[in-house]
Design an enzyme around this catalytic site. Structure first.
Site, PDB file in Angstrom:
ATOM      1  N   ALA A  14       0.795  -1.232   0.000  1.00 48.43           N
ATOM      2  CA  ALA A  14       0.000   0.000   0.000  1.00 48.43           C
ATOM      3  C   ALA A  14       0.826   1.280   0.000  1.00 48.43           C
ATOM      4  CB  ALA A  14      -0.928   0.000   1.223  1.00 48.43           C
ATOM      5  N   SER A  15       2.143   1.183  -0.032  1.00 51.51           N
ATOM      6  CA  SER A  15       2.952   2.390   0.139  1.00 51.51           C
ATOM      7  C   SER A  15       3.057   3.240  -1.119  1.00 51.51           C
ATOM      8  CB  SER A  15       4.359   2.021   0.622  1.00 51.51           C
ATOM      9  OG  SER A  15       5.010   1.199  -0.328  1.00 51.51           O
ATOM     10  N   ILE A  18      -0.343   1.240  -7.282  1.00 49.86           N
ATOM     11  CA  ILE A  18      -1.716   0.742  -7.253  1.00 49.86           C
ATOM     12  C   ILE A  18      -2.238   0.652  -5.826  1.00 49.86           C
ATOM     13  CG2 ILE A  18      -3.175  -1.266  -7.743  1.00 49.86           C
ATOM     14  CD1 ILE A  18      -1.341  -1.808 -10.187  1.00 49.86           C
ATOM     15  N   ASP A  63       5.970  -7.188   6.396  1.00 51.86           N
ATOM     16  CA  ASP A  63       6.742  -7.803   5.323  1.00 51.86           C
ATOM     17  C   ASP A  63       6.017  -9.088   4.943  1.00 51.86           C
ATOM     18  OD1 ASP A  63       8.505  -9.173   3.694  1.00 51.86           O
ATOM     19  OD2 ASP A  63      10.274  -8.733   4.902  1.00 51.86           O
ATOM     20  N   ASN A  90      -2.416  -6.894  -3.245  1.00 49.05           N
ATOM     21  CA  ASN A  90      -1.791  -6.087  -4.292  1.00 49.05           C
ATOM     22  C   ASN A  90      -0.269  -6.238  -4.352  1.00 49.05           C
ATOM     23  OD1 ASN A  90      -1.422  -3.649  -6.126  1.00 49.05           O
ATOM     24  ND2 ASN A  90      -0.386  -2.962  -4.279  1.00 49.05           N
ATOM     25  N   TYR A 159       8.244 -14.351 -13.203  1.00 45.85           N
ATOM     26  CA  TYR A 159       7.124 -13.541 -12.712  1.00 45.85           C
ATOM     27  C   TYR A 159       5.817 -14.023 -13.327  1.00 45.85           C
ATOM     28  CZ  TYR A 159       4.174  -9.339 -12.266  1.00 45.85           C
ATOM     29  OH  TYR A 159       3.142  -8.463 -12.021  1.00 45.85           O
ATOM     30  N   THR A 196       3.921   2.792 -12.329  1.00 45.36           N
ATOM     31  CA  THR A 196       4.189   2.699 -10.892  1.00 45.36           C
ATOM     32  C   THR A 196       5.700   2.596 -10.700  1.00 45.36           C
ATOM     33  OG1 THR A 196       4.148   0.280 -10.839  1.00 45.36           O
ATOM     34  CG2 THR A 196       2.016   1.422 -10.602  1.00 45.36           C
TER      35      THR A 196
END
Length: 253
Positions: A14-15, A18, A63, A90, A159, A196
């Site tokens: 959340a930092s 998105i 974390d 997220n 990924y 982002t």
């Protein structure tokens, strides 16, 4: 959105990007949002900027590669708010390594962040909902177009493997909710390129490469994905949006 006012949403990663955009729109919609990340300073700044909004934003250090951190996060949410009604998984990570160049440590970290953490957060969120008799909760996994096709961009092949796994896990969880006759809904959003810090972090040792990618086309904005979250949770109870696949107009694949 009226039924979500005063209720609790958890957003991981959340930092920035998105995650931060999702926190903002949910707080403005009147929800009590818990933003989780390793660094909480940016979340706290965002929370201060939203002090006049209908809802609240609480920053919690977590974390997601550490199981105990996640359990502590849910204990804190239970103590402050009672439990989770919406969980937005997220947090995500990639490295700039091909399958031939990547290290086991990097693969394990991606697996922990992109696969294991959403599984733990979803499990604990659903446990929280069910023990409180919440039958209209929502799990939303932020996936990727890489969970639908394997790109020719070799650095994201592992990924992509984690995101394909998330595709399968999301559908599996949806089926388990149906088997339980639960109305808890399971959704995912699969964005293409979003502007982002993702590529900046991925190519941390090659800033020029990251800037090349950002300049290559007009990207989606984090707010575009946040609006997709609003669209999902605003749908009526008989509608379950299973996936939103969204790309920039200029993205070919």
């Amino acid at each position: 959105m009226e039924r979500w006012k005063g209720r609790v949403a958890l957003v991981t990663g959340a930092s920035a990007g998105i995650g931060a955009a999702v926190c903002k729109v949910l707080v403005e919609a009147g929800m009590n949002v818990v933003g989780a990340a390793r660094g909480v300073e940016k979340i706290e700044i965002l929370a201060n900027s939203l002090h006049d909004a209908k809802g609240t934003l609480t920053a919690v250090k977590c974390d997601v590669t550490k199981e105990e951190d996640i359990y502590n996060l849910f204990r804190e949410i239970k103590g402050k708010f009672g439990g989770v009604d919406i969980c937005v998984n997220n947090a995500g990570i990639s490295y700039d390594k091909t399958l031939l160049d990547g290290s086991v440590a990097e693969w394990r970290n991606m697996t922990d962040v992109n696969i294991i953490a959403p599984c733990i957060c979803s499990k604990l969120s659903i446990e929280s909902m069910r023990e409180r008799g919440i039958d209209d909760g929502h799990i939303i996994n932020v996936n990727s177009t890489s969970g639908h096709r394997v790109s020719g961009f070799a650095e994201v092949h592992f990924y992509a493997g984690t995101k394909y796994a998330l595709t399968a896990i999301t559908e599996g969880l949806r089926q388990e909710m149906r088997e339980l006759k639960s109305h808890i809904r399971i959704s995912k959003i699969s964005p293409g390129f979003v502007e982002t810090e993702f590529f900046t972090r991925m190519f941390s040792s090659n800033e020029e490469k990251a800037q090349e990618i950002y300049k290559s086309r007009m990207f989606l904005q984090p707010e575009d994905i946040a609006n997709s979250v609003l669209h999902i949770i605003s749908s009526p109870p008989h509608v379950e949006i299973n996936d939103i696949l969204v790309r920039p107009t200029e993205q070919a694949s």
